[in-house]
Design a protein around this motif. Structure first.
Motif, PDB file in Angstrom:
ATOM      1  N   THR A  80      33.485  41.616  28.554  1.00  0.00           N
ATOM      2  CA  THR A  80      34.647  42.360  29.243  1.00  0.00           C
ATOM      3  C   THR A  80      34.074  40.739  30.557  1.00  0.00           C
ATOM      4  O   THR A  80      32.974  40.691  30.298  1.00  0.00           O
ATOM      5  CB  THR A  80      35.003  43.373  30.414  1.00  0.00           C
ATOM      6  N   TYR A  81      34.562  40.501  31.528  1.00  0.00           N
ATOM      7  CA  TYR A  81      34.791  39.026  31.944  1.00  0.00           C
ATOM      8  C   TYR A  81      35.522  39.928  33.685  1.00  0.00           C
ATOM      9  O   TYR A  81      36.522  40.004  33.393  1.00  0.00           O
ATOM     10  CB  TYR A  81      34.490  37.906  32.299  1.00  0.00           C
ATOM     11  N   TYR A  82      34.425  40.035  34.788  1.00  0.00           N
ATOM     12  CA  TYR A  82      35.210  40.743  35.701  1.00  0.00           C
ATOM     13  C   TYR A  82      34.207  39.582  36.921  1.00  0.00           C
ATOM     14  O   TYR A  82      33.634  39.256  37.690  1.00  0.00           O
ATOM     15  CB  TYR A  82      35.344  41.785  36.470  1.00  0.00           C
ATOM     16  N   PRO A  83      35.651  38.744  37.796  1.00  0.00           N
ATOM     17  CA  PRO A  83      34.999  38.098  38.971  1.00  0.00           C
ATOM     18  C   PRO A  83      34.278  38.839  39.790  1.00  0.00           C
ATOM     19  O   PRO A  83      35.435  40.139  40.191  1.00  0.00           O
ATOM     20  CB  PRO A  83      36.246  37.214  39.462  1.00  0.00           C
ATOM     21  N   ILE A  84      33.854  38.789  40.450  1.00  0.00           N
ATOM     22  CA  ILE A  84      33.576  39.105  41.997  1.00  0.00           C
ATOM     23  C   ILE A  84      33.732  39.029  42.738  1.00  0.00           C
ATOM     24  O   ILE A  84      33.993  37.830  43.749  1.00  0.00           O
ATOM     25  CB  ILE A  84      30.917  39.572  41.898  1.00  0.00           C
ATOM     26  N   GLN A  85      34.427  39.889  43.488  1.00  0.00           N
ATOM     27  CA  GLN A  85      35.225  39.964  44.920  1.00  0.00           C
ATOM     28  C   GLN A  85      34.782  41.092  45.843  1.00  0.00           C
ATOM     29  O   GLN A  85      35.775  41.854  46.527  1.00  0.00           O
ATOM     30  CB  GLN A  85      37.061  39.891  44.892  1.00  0.00           C
ATOM     31  N   ASP A  87      32.660  43.347  45.138  1.00  0.00           N
ATOM     32  CA  ASP A  87      32.709  44.890  44.665  1.00  0.00           C
ATOM     33  C   ASP A  87      31.851  44.916  43.980  1.00  0.00           C
ATOM     34  O   ASP A  87      32.035  45.471  42.425  1.00  0.00           O
ATOM     35  CB  ASP A  87      34.414  45.152  44.144  1.00  0.00           C
ATOM     36  N   PHE A  88      30.753  44.219  43.734  1.00  0.00           N
ATOM     37  CA  PHE A  88      29.369  44.024  43.188  1.00  0.00           C
ATOM     38  C   PHE A  88      29.131  45.255  42.713  1.00  0.00           C
ATOM     39  O   PHE A  88      28.804  46.011  41.655  1.00  0.00           O
ATOM     40  CB  PHE A  88      28.822  43.333  43.773  1.00  0.00           C
ATOM     41  N   ALA A  89      28.801  46.194  44.003  1.00  0.00           N
ATOM     42  CA  ALA A  89      27.951  47.553  43.707  1.00  0.00           C
ATOM     43  C   ALA A  89      29.235  48.203  43.037  1.00  0.00           C
ATOM     44  O   ALA A  89      29.014  49.203  41.653  1.00  0.00           O
ATOM     45  CB  ALA A  89      28.361  48.714  45.103  1.00  0.00           C
ATOM     46  N   ALA A  90      31.162  48.029  43.071  1.00  0.00           N
ATOM     47  CA  ALA A  90      31.983  48.778  41.950  1.00  0.00           C
ATOM     48  C   ALA A  90      31.696  48.222  40.539  1.00  0.00           C
ATOM     49  O   ALA A  90      31.305  49.457  39.918  1.00  0.00           O
ATOM     50  CB  ALA A  90      33.059  48.854  42.569  1.00  0.00           C
ATOM     51  N   HIS A  91      31.483  47.366  40.506  1.00  0.00           N
ATOM     52  CA  HIS A  91      30.908  46.965  39.178  1.00  0.00           C
ATOM     53  C   HIS A  91      29.499  47.642  38.290  1.00  0.00           C
ATOM     54  O   HIS A  91      29.730  47.927  37.177  1.00  0.00           O
ATOM     55  CB  HIS A  91      30.707  45.189  39.239  1.00  0.00           C
ATOM     56  N   ILE A  92      28.485  47.496  39.171  1.00  0.00           N
ATOM     57  CA  ILE A  92      27.176  47.962  38.495  1.00  0.00           C
ATOM     58  C   ILE A  92      27.725  49.352  38.601  1.00  0.00           C
ATOM     59  O   ILE A  92      27.364  49.906  37.740  1.00  0.00           O
ATOM     60  CB  ILE A  92      26.630  48.051  39.734  1.00  0.00           C
ATOM     61  N   GLN A  93      28.170  50.225  39.480  1.00  0.00           N
ATOM     62  CA  GLN A  93      28.470  51.842  39.154  1.00  0.00           C
ATOM     63  C   GLN A  93      29.591  52.178  37.890  1.00  0.00           C
ATOM     64  O   GLN A  93      29.325  52.794  37.100  1.00  0.00           O
ATOM     65  CB  GLN A  93      29.473  52.358  40.623  1.00  0.00           C
ATOM     66  N   GLU A  94      30.401  51.488  37.754  1.00  0.00           N
ATOM     67  CA  GLU A  94      31.256  51.032  36.958  1.00  0.00           C
ATOM     68  C   GLU A  94      30.731  50.687  34.878  1.00  0.00           C
ATOM     69  O   GLU A  94      30.466  52.442  34.320  1.00  0.00           O
ATOM     70  CB  GLU A  94      32.356  50.161  36.183  1.00  0.00           C
ATOM     71  N   THR A 144      26.806  37.298  42.415  1.00  0.00           N
ATOM     72  CA  THR A 144      27.023  36.970  43.888  1.00  0.00           C
ATOM     73  C   THR A 144      29.695  36.664  43.247  1.00  0.00           C
ATOM     74  O   THR A 144      29.928  36.915  43.920  1.00  0.00           O
ATOM     75  CB  THR A 144      26.923  35.316  44.222  1.00  0.00           C
ATOM     76  N   LYS A 145      29.267  35.869  41.846  1.00  0.00           N
ATOM     77  CA  LYS A 145      30.552  35.871  41.310  1.00  0.00           C
ATOM     78  C   LYS A 145      31.007  35.888  40.278  1.00  0.00           C
ATOM     79  O   LYS A 145      32.022  36.688  40.053  1.00  0.00           O
ATOM     80  CB  LYS A 145      30.951  34.123  41.049  1.00  0.00           C
ATOM     81  N   HIS A 146      29.951  36.267  39.737  1.00  0.00           N
ATOM     82  CA  HIS A 146      30.304  37.083  38.014  1.00  0.00           C
ATOM     83  C   HIS A 146      30.264  38.001  37.382  1.00  0.00           C
ATOM     84  O   HIS A 146      28.609  38.239  37.810  1.00  0.00           O
ATOM     85  CB  HIS A 146      30.225  35.627  37.137  1.00  0.00           C
ATOM     86  N   PHE A 147      30.183  38.584  36.780  1.00  0.00           N
ATOM     87  CA  PHE A 147      30.182  39.609  35.980  1.00  0.00           C
ATOM     88  C   PHE A 147      30.969  39.932  34.619  1.00  0.00           C
ATOM     89  O   PHE A 147      31.803  40.257  34.372  1.00  0.00           O
ATOM     90  CB  PHE A 147      30.587  41.148  37.018  1.00  0.00           C
ATOM     91  N   VAL A 148      29.375  40.324  33.960  1.00  0.00           N
ATOM     92  CA  VAL A 148      29.995  40.696  32.224  1.00  0.00           C
ATOM     93  C   VAL A 148      29.434  42.011  31.916  1.00  0.00           C
ATOM     94  O   VAL A 148      28.160  41.916  31.807  1.00  0.00           O
ATOM     95  CB  VAL A 148      28.960  39.771  31.044  1.00  0.00           C
ATOM     96  N   THR A 149      30.126  42.256  30.756  1.00  0.00           N
ATOM     97  CA  THR A 149      30.012  43.898  30.158  1.00  0.00           C
ATOM     98  C   THR A 149      29.688  43.547  28.693  1.00  0.00           C
ATOM     99  O   THR A 149      31.159  42.866  28.567  1.00  0.00           O
ATOM    100  CB  THR A 149      30.649  44.858  30.747  1.00  0.00           C
TER     101      THR A 149
END
Length: 185
Positions: A80-85, A87-94, A144-149
């Motif tokens: 999965t891919y999410y752009p960081i807006q 909400d970086f901490a929320a992506h790490i937490q999820e 800063t911009k991108h998050f992949v799981t």
């Protein structure tokens, strides 16, 4: 009565003259998978990586989400891919929530952090031991911009001993994916 005695005597002679029973050795399942040949995955998303030719990539529900299917192993890696807006901490937490939801069945969770500062690739790789539904998971970010799981799933009940050869094979592929992962911008 005499006939019964002779019959019992003959039966005892036949049973007593056989060889001692020897237990059969346990058979071991030998699974062999081909040596991986890696190819680059190019897409319209913010990232690229190399993956094994043993896997087939298909689109998932959203843009920049993919399945790396291993049909002969009945396994898939869900990317999965999410752009960081903001909400970086929320992506790490999820991402960590997805890992630790498996603590009910997992007997251990090995966490390894990785970083490739020259490529701005950072993250954690999780290996879940025991009867977990997802044996391997990771997240990658540039912070800063991108998050992949990514999460590994098998289309079967979790049986650690039976799945171990497939998990080991896919683990090497996932580590290669991490080593070759790059952001486009």
């Amino acid at each position: 009565m005499f006939k019964n005695a002779i019959f019992i005597f003959i039966a005892l002679v036949m049973v007593s003259c056989s060889k001692d029973p020897v237990p059969k050795p346990y058979g071991e399942l030998r699974l062999e998978y081909p040596a991986p040949k890696y190819q680059k995955f190019e897409n319209n998303c913010a990232y690229t990586f190399e993956y094994s030719d043993f896997a087939k990539i298909t689109d998932a529900k959203r843009p920049c989400w993919y399945y790396l299917n291993y049909p002969k192993m009945k396994a898939k890696i869900f990317v999965t891919y999410y752009p960081i807006q903001n909400d970086f901490a929320a992506h790490i937490q999820e991402a960590e929530k997805m890992v630790y939801e498996h603590t009910i069945k997992a007997s251990a969770i090995d966490t390894k952090s990785f970083e490739y500062p020259d490529k701005k690739v950072y993250g954690n790789f999780y290996e879940l031991k025991g009867q977990s539904a997802s044996n391997l998971q990771f997240y990658i970010t540039d912070s800063t911009k991108h998050f992949v799981t990514a999460y590994l799933y098998f289309n079967t009940r979790p049986k650690p001993d039976s799945l171990a050869p497939a998990v080991d094979y896919i683990k090497k592929d996932m580590k290669h994916l991490l080593d070759t992962f790059e952001w486009k911008n």
